[in-house]
Write an enzyme that holds these catalytic residues in place. Structure first.
Site, PDB file in Angstrom:
ATOM      1  N   TYR A 275      -3.503   8.533 -20.082  1.00 43.60           N
ATOM      2  CA  TYR A 275      -3.475   7.460 -19.336  1.00 43.60           C
ATOM      3  C   TYR A 275      -3.598   6.161 -20.177  1.00 43.60           C
ATOM      4  O   TYR A 275      -2.782   5.230 -19.895  1.00 43.60           O
ATOM      5  CB  TYR A 275      -4.922   7.199 -18.712  1.00 43.60           C
ATOM      6  CG  TYR A 275      -5.393   5.998 -17.974  1.00 43.60           C
ATOM      7  CD1 TYR A 275      -4.629   5.693 -16.771  1.00 43.60           C
ATOM      8  CD2 TYR A 275      -6.172   5.379 -18.436  1.00 43.60           C
ATOM      9  CE1 TYR A 275      -5.081   4.406 -15.876  1.00 43.60           C
ATOM     10  CE2 TYR A 275      -6.578   3.882 -17.906  1.00 43.60           C
ATOM     11  CZ  TYR A 275      -6.069   3.515 -16.584  1.00 43.60           C
ATOM     12  OH  TYR A 275      -6.324   2.372 -16.000  1.00 43.60           O
TER      13      TYR A 275
ATOM     14  N   GLY B  13     -34.865   7.772  -9.424  1.00 48.34           N
ATOM     15  CA  GLY B  13     -36.007   7.993 -10.499  1.00 48.34           C
ATOM     16  C   GLY B  13     -35.618   9.184 -11.452  1.00 48.34           C
ATOM     17  O   GLY B  13     -36.643   9.872 -11.977  1.00 48.34           O
TER      18      GLY B  13
ATOM     19  N   VAL C 294       0.770  -1.264   0.022  1.00 51.68           N
ATOM     20  CA  VAL C 294      -0.156   0.213  -0.015  1.00 51.68           C
ATOM     21  C   VAL C 294       0.865   1.085  -0.098  1.00 51.68           C
ATOM     22  O   VAL C 294       2.050   1.079   0.392  1.00 51.68           O
ATOM     23  CB  VAL C 294      -1.000   0.070   1.157  1.00 51.68           C
ATOM     24  CG1 VAL C 294      -1.726  -1.128   1.175  1.00 51.68           C
ATOM     25  CG2 VAL C 294      -0.286   0.080   2.581  1.00 51.68           C
ATOM     26  N   ARG C 295       0.262   2.285  -0.290  1.00 49.96           N
ATOM     27  CA  ARG C 295       1.074   3.417  -0.689  1.00 49.96           C
ATOM     28  C   ARG C 295       1.523   4.334   0.734  1.00 49.96           C
ATOM     29  O   ARG C 295       2.426   4.778   0.894  1.00 49.96           O
ATOM     30  CB  ARG C 295       0.188   4.523  -1.190  1.00 49.96           C
ATOM     31  CG  ARG C 295       0.871   5.994  -1.845  1.00 49.96           C
ATOM     32  CD  ARG C 295      -0.084   6.854  -2.360  1.00 49.96           C
ATOM     33  NE  ARG C 295       0.476   7.962  -2.843  1.00 49.96           N
ATOM     34  CZ  ARG C 295      -0.206   9.036  -3.500  1.00 49.96           C
ATOM     35  NH1 ARG C 295      -1.503   8.940  -3.610  1.00 49.96           N
ATOM     36  NH2 ARG C 295       0.420  10.062  -3.530  1.00 49.96           N
TER      37      ARG C 295
ATOM     38  N   ALA D 251      -1.654  -1.330  -8.739  1.00 50.10           N
ATOM     39  CA  ALA D 251      -1.441   0.361  -8.451  1.00 50.10           C
ATOM     40  C   ALA D 251      -0.905   0.941  -9.783  1.00 50.10           C
ATOM     41  O   ALA D 251      -0.142   0.451 -10.409  1.00 50.10           O
ATOM     42  CB  ALA D 251      -0.357   0.249  -7.565  1.00 50.10           C
TER      43      ALA D 251
END
Length: 324
Positions: free
Chosen positions: A142, A191, A31-32, A71
């Site tokens: 990206y 809705g 994890v970061r 990641a």
């Protein structure tokens, strides 16, 4: 197997690590930062900081059989600032290359990389879904960075013998999904009339549980090494069909207005939302027959089952960004 998963506390990572643990694997979550909530039932969690060309992987890869690299710097709508491609490359290309070389050096046998359908482009040709054999044509920073990362991994595999498998998923949905899909679920729940009744496009989706299952399956198959796979739940849907399916999962009646797509495109251009409207109206379909035939893989969950799980747990307000 002993498996290191990067991005393990992200949307896809949490589902994948839970599945791997259920299957009896020893999972280390990378994890970061300190204080990150650990995925459920993992063996251990290690903080690696920002992923990039200088990330220190020493001590994390010893004895590891496989790495699953989730990641990434993800696609963010309306990103501002100088040199966006450079920032994507730091994480998605140079960071991936750094991890792969460290894995090869320490004897890891297999690296599974989560890329993106955006490597192929923003829309698939009308009536012709993307296949792995089609030439990549990424259009944004990206997608370009994901394609460059794939090429870097291929070079490292050829140099070192590291086994590499690449997945290119389309839109991923499931419990906890945010961004556009989460907002669509919220609109159907409230809705809100949606102007997609006349839209007859074709778009592929993949439930996060199916993506996790495909990745886990590839870890156990030698014939997955060296392959790139598209993955989906099955036949593509139109945006209108997706709205109806979400409403059905909620036991609600969809409120769809049949506005001509040409008029929607004009509205998008006038309101500065040309790209967003274009994605909703265009085709983005994939053919995942290679994955199904080569690995004898079938989705573990059907569309209705996946949507039912999604609508039960999607927050009432979904403002984050998640795109693979």
């Amino acid at each position: 197997m002993r498996i290191l998963v990067t991005g393990a506390n992200g949307f896809v990572g949490r589902h994948l690590t839970a599945l791997l643990v259920d299957q009896g694997h020893w999972v280390t979550a990378a994890v970061r930062r300190e204080g990150a909530a650990p995925p459920t039932s993992i063996a251990e969690m290690r903080v690696v900081g920002d992923i990039g060309p200088d990330t220190d992987w020493d001590g994390l890869l010893e004895g590891v059989d496989a790495v699953i690299h989730l990641a990434a710097r993800v696609h963010v709508m309306r990103e501002t600032g100088p040199a966006p491609l450079s920032r994507f490359r730091q994480v998605n290309v140079l960071g991936t290359e750094r991890l792969a070389r460290a894995a090869a050096r320490t004897g890891v046998r297999h690296l599974v990389y989560l890329s993106s359908v955006k490597v192929h482009g923003e829309t698939s040709p009308s009536g012709a879904p993307f296949t792995e054999a089609m030439a990549p044509a990424p259009e944004d920073a990206y997608g370009i960075s994901k394609w460059e990362a794939e090429r870097a991994l291929a070079e490292i595999a050829a140099e070192t013998g590291l086994g590499v498998t690449v997945f290119r998923p389309p839109l991923v949905y499931g419990p906890g999904v945010r961004a556009n899909f989460g907002r669509l679920v919220e609109a159907v729940r409230r809705g809100v009339p949606l102007p997609f009744g006349a839209v007859q496009n074709r778009r592929s989706l993949v439930y996060v549980g199916n993506l996790a299952d495909a990745v886990a399956t590839s870890l156990l198959r030698a014939d997955a090494i060296g392959q790139t796979f598209l993955v989906s739940d099955g036949p593509p849907l139109s945006t209108a069909e997706l709205v109806r399916s979400i409403a059905r999962a909620m036991h609600r009646k969809p409120r769809l207005l049949s506005i001509p797509p040409a008029l929607l495109r004009v509205t998008g251009a006038l309101t500065g939302k040309r790209a967003e409207i274009g994605r909703l109206l265009g085709d983005l379909a994939v053919d995942d027959s290679l994955l199904r035939s080569r690995l004898a893989w079938q989705p573990a969950y059907g569309l209705e089952e996946g949507l039912a799980a999604t609508v039960r747990k999607t927050p009432a307000r979904s403002r984050g960004v998640h795109r693979i």
